[in-house]
Design a protein around this motif. Structure first.
Motif, PDB file in Angstrom:
ATOM      1  N   TYR A 255       0.637  -1.245  -0.024  1.00 46.02           N
ATOM      2  CA  TYR A 255       0.297   0.248   0.032  1.00 46.02           C
ATOM      3  C   TYR A 255       0.869   1.372   0.139  1.00 46.02           C
ATOM      4  O   TYR A 255       0.570   2.126  -0.819  1.00 46.02           O
ATOM      5  CB  TYR A 255      -0.942  -0.027   1.168  1.00 46.02           C
ATOM      6  N   PHE A 256       1.994   1.144   0.660  1.00 44.62           N
ATOM      7  CA  PHE A 256       2.820   2.497   0.985  1.00 44.62           C
ATOM      8  C   PHE A 256       3.409   2.624  -0.079  1.00 44.62           C
ATOM      9  O   PHE A 256       3.732   3.872  -0.896  1.00 44.62           O
ATOM     10  CB  PHE A 256       3.859   2.135   1.959  1.00 44.62           C
ATOM     11  N   ALA A 257       3.885   1.495  -1.296  1.00 45.65           N
ATOM     12  CA  ALA A 257       4.714   1.748  -2.268  1.00 45.65           C
ATOM     13  C   ALA A 257       3.588   2.416  -3.445  1.00 45.65           C
ATOM     14  O   ALA A 257       4.310   3.318  -4.082  1.00 45.65           O
ATOM     15  CB  ALA A 257       5.145   0.225  -3.259  1.00 45.65           C
ATOM     16  N   LYS A 258       2.346   2.057  -3.612  1.00 48.61           N
ATOM     17  CA  LYS A 258       1.489   2.849  -4.357  1.00 48.61           C
ATOM     18  C   LYS A 258       1.107   4.134  -3.991  1.00 48.61           C
ATOM     19  O   LYS A 258       1.148   5.055  -4.764  1.00 48.61           O
ATOM     20  CB  LYS A 258       0.207   1.943  -4.378  1.00 48.61           C
ATOM     21  N   LEU A 259       1.077   4.541  -2.586  1.00 50.29           N
ATOM     22  CA  LEU A 259       0.727   5.695  -2.069  1.00 50.29           C
ATOM     23  C   LEU A 259       1.758   6.776  -2.341  1.00 50.29           C
ATOM     24  O   LEU A 259       1.820   7.874  -2.932  1.00 50.29           O
ATOM     25  CB  LEU A 259       0.681   5.625  -0.422  1.00 50.29           C
ATOM     26  N   PHE A 260       3.235   6.266  -2.264  1.00 47.55           N
ATOM     27  CA  PHE A 260       4.595   6.906  -2.399  1.00 47.55           C
ATOM     28  C   PHE A 260       4.528   7.233  -4.080  1.00 47.55           C
ATOM     29  O   PHE A 260       4.851   8.511  -4.392  1.00 47.55           O
ATOM     30  CB  PHE A 260       5.768   6.150  -2.177  1.00 47.55           C
ATOM     31  N   LYS A 261       4.172   6.427  -4.773  1.00 47.28           N
ATOM     32  CA  LYS A 261       4.371   6.600  -6.462  1.00 47.28           C
ATOM     33  C   LYS A 261       3.131   7.382  -6.610  1.00 47.28           C
ATOM     34  O   LYS A 261       3.711   8.409  -7.649  1.00 47.28           O
ATOM     35  CB  LYS A 261       4.302   5.369  -7.135  1.00 47.28           C
ATOM     36  N   LYS A 262       2.037   7.464  -6.029  1.00 56.28           N
ATOM     37  CA  LYS A 262       1.098   8.487  -6.378  1.00 56.28           C
ATOM     38  C   LYS A 262       1.161   9.890  -6.160  1.00 56.28           C
ATOM     39  O   LYS A 262       1.086  10.957  -6.962  1.00 56.28           O
ATOM     40  CB  LYS A 262      -0.387   8.101  -5.788  1.00 56.28           C
ATOM     41  N   GLY A 263       1.871  10.021  -5.038  1.00 52.59           N
ATOM     42  CA  GLY A 263       2.220  11.481  -4.632  1.00 52.59           C
ATOM     43  C   GLY A 263       3.491  11.948  -5.225  1.00 52.59           C
ATOM     44  O   GLY A 263       3.436  13.171  -5.542  1.00 52.59           O
ATOM     45  N   MET A 264       4.458  11.118  -5.403  1.00 51.37           N
ATOM     46  CA  MET A 264       5.907  11.645  -5.767  1.00 51.37           C
ATOM     47  C   MET A 264       6.209  11.326  -7.247  1.00 51.37           C
ATOM     48  O   MET A 264       6.806  12.113  -7.863  1.00 51.37           O
ATOM     49  CB  MET A 264       7.273  11.004  -4.978  1.00 51.37           C
ATOM     50  N   GLY A 265       5.207  10.726  -7.807  1.00 51.63           N
ATOM     51  CA  GLY A 265       5.527  10.466  -9.522  1.00 51.63           C
ATOM     52  C   GLY A 265       6.562   9.584  -9.714  1.00 51.63           C
ATOM     53  O   GLY A 265       6.918   9.497 -10.956  1.00 51.63           O
ATOM     54  N   MET A 266       7.022   8.836  -8.744  1.00 52.97           N
ATOM     55  CA  MET A 266       8.165   7.856  -9.013  1.00 52.97           C
ATOM     56  C   MET A 266       8.189   6.849  -8.051  1.00 52.97           C
ATOM     57  O   MET A 266       7.621   6.984  -7.061  1.00 52.97           O
ATOM     58  CB  MET A 266       9.650   8.494  -9.072  1.00 52.97           C
ATOM     59  N   THR A 267       9.051   5.749  -8.336  1.00 51.06           N
ATOM     60  CA  THR A 267       8.930   4.646  -7.143  1.00 51.06           C
ATOM     61  C   THR A 267       9.743   5.239  -6.133  1.00 51.06           C
ATOM     62  O   THR A 267      10.762   5.988  -6.103  1.00 51.06           O
ATOM     63  CB  THR A 267       9.305   3.599  -7.686  1.00 51.06           C
ATOM     64  N   PHE A 268       9.372   4.441  -5.090  1.00 52.33           N
ATOM     65  CA  PHE A 268      10.489   4.553  -3.748  1.00 52.33           C
ATOM     66  C   PHE A 268      11.854   4.464  -4.149  1.00 52.33           C
ATOM     67  O   PHE A 268      12.583   5.170  -3.619  1.00 52.33           O
ATOM     68  CB  PHE A 268       9.983   3.652  -2.704  1.00 52.33           C
ATOM     69  N   THR A 269      12.398   3.440  -4.756  1.00 55.67           N
ATOM     70  CA  THR A 269      13.657   3.162  -5.023  1.00 55.67           C
ATOM     71  C   THR A 269      14.096   4.153  -5.856  1.00 55.67           C
ATOM     72  O   THR A 269      15.300   4.730  -5.852  1.00 55.67           O
ATOM     73  CB  THR A 269      13.468   1.877  -5.718  1.00 55.67           C
ATOM     74  N   SER A 270      13.528   4.697  -6.674  1.00 52.31           N
ATOM     75  CA  SER A 270      13.917   5.631  -7.727  1.00 52.31           C
ATOM     76  C   SER A 270      14.359   7.143  -7.063  1.00 52.31           C
ATOM     77  O   SER A 270      15.152   7.657  -7.351  1.00 52.31           O
ATOM     78  CB  SER A 270      13.035   6.115  -8.768  1.00 52.31           C
TER      79      SER A 270
END
Length: 330
Positions: A255-270
């Motif tokens: 869930y957090f991975a999807k949340l992060f990408k939605k907000g930041m426009g990139m994956t957590f790793t990127s």
């Protein structure tokens, strides 16, 4: 005195995803027969005079040509503005063609494939501005990070609004001229003036964005992500896994991975890699540590992995990065 160069056309290869865009735009699969200039170089790498001030603006002069000159198809990570001072230029993307006259401005979003046509009947003079938007999105502008880095909006579409509002076009044209003058003259504190004018330029774009393409991150989402971003900054020297941070914030990791990408426009790793590269460039320019030591200071257990990622991010090795900075100081 303004910095002026005479263009010698460089050539760039197109990555697989970009080549697919061309195929779709032209409606054909055999791109080897297309009138597209593909040559054995990587995407355009913008070299900044000051790696800590990631904006480059300069004037290009094209003399009269016997016929229309076509530039190569290319793209780059930076957002680009082109401001015509004299003559006529056509800029072609995979979706639309824009013809610009003196006084007109065009914006190209990050990784937007494009090429230019220069008409040969008269001189063409124009300003080009490349900006690494991630370097100018300070914490107070977090909610606009994804939009202005092109990860949640196609900024090139804002050119329709620039045609609709000529007064805003003129404001941006004048701002780019002022930024060029400030960067060329380099009076004490010029960075503050350029930064302020860049923010005013972005504000002008927001004011004419009738379609609301520049969509800020939801306030509640930003509040959820702020602790994560703070934690990442504190952990850049250590392993930083999404499972650890999601657990710390009491989120399911998926869930957090999807949340992060939605907000930041990139994956957590990127995002973590981007922040580590930002920290690495700071250390390279301010410390006397070895490349191996710096790689450890930004969370890499393998100097070879750090070297590979740094070269992919900056287009040069860490030592070349430092050497260029020293050369630009002399």
């Amino acid at each position: 005195m303004k910095l002026t160069i005479f263009l010698i056309a460089d050539q760039f290869i197109l990555k697989t995803d970009i080549r697919v865009n061309i195929e779709l735009a032209y409606g054909r699969k055999d791109i080897n027969e297309m009138t597209v200039n593909l040559t054995p170089y990587d995407n355009e790498q913008v070299e900044y005079a000051d790696p800590n001030f990631r904006i480059k603006i300069w004037t290009i002069v094209h003399p009269i040509q016997a016929s229309i000159q076509y530039g190569p198809w290319h793209y780059h990570e930076e957002v680009e503005w082109i401001s015509i001072l004299q003559g006529t230029m056509t800029i072609e993307t995979t979706h639309q063609t824009y013809t610009l006259q003196a006084g007109e401005v065009m914006m190209l979003g990050a990784n937007e494939l494009h090429r230019t046509h220069k008409y040969g009947q008269s001189h063409l003079i124009y300003n080009v501005c490349h900006v690494d938007m991630t370097a100018f999105m300070d914490p107070s502008l977090l909610t606009y990070l994804a939009a202005f880095t092109g990860r949640s909006a196609n900024l090139t579409l804002l050119n329709e609004a620039l045609r609709k509002y000529p007064s805003s076009n003129q404001i941006i044209h004048e701002l780019l001229n002022q930024m060029l003058n400030d960067i060329t003259v380099k009076k004490r504190g010029y960075e503050l003036a350029v930064n302020a004018n860049l923010k005013r330029l972005l504000y002008t774009l927001i004011q004419i964005d009738d379609e609301q393409m520049i969509e800020p991150m939801d306030h509640q989402l930003a509040q959820k992500l702020r602790p994560a971003l703070t934690y990442i900054e504190q952990q850049l020297e250590e392993p930083c896994q999404i499972t650890d941070i999601s657990s710390k914030l009491n989120y399911n990791s998926s869930y957090f991975a999807k949340l992060f990408k939605k907000g930041m426009g990139m994956t957590f790793t990127s995002y973590v890699q981007m922040r580590r590269m930002k920290r690495a460039e700071q250390l390279l320019l301010t410390e006397t540590w070895s490349v191996t030591e710096i790689s450890g200071r930004v969370g890499f257990t393998s100097p070879a992995q750090f070297y590979q990622l740094f070269k992919r991010h900056f287009g040069c090795s860490p030592r070349q990065f430092v050497a260029r900075r020293k050369f630009n100081k002399t």
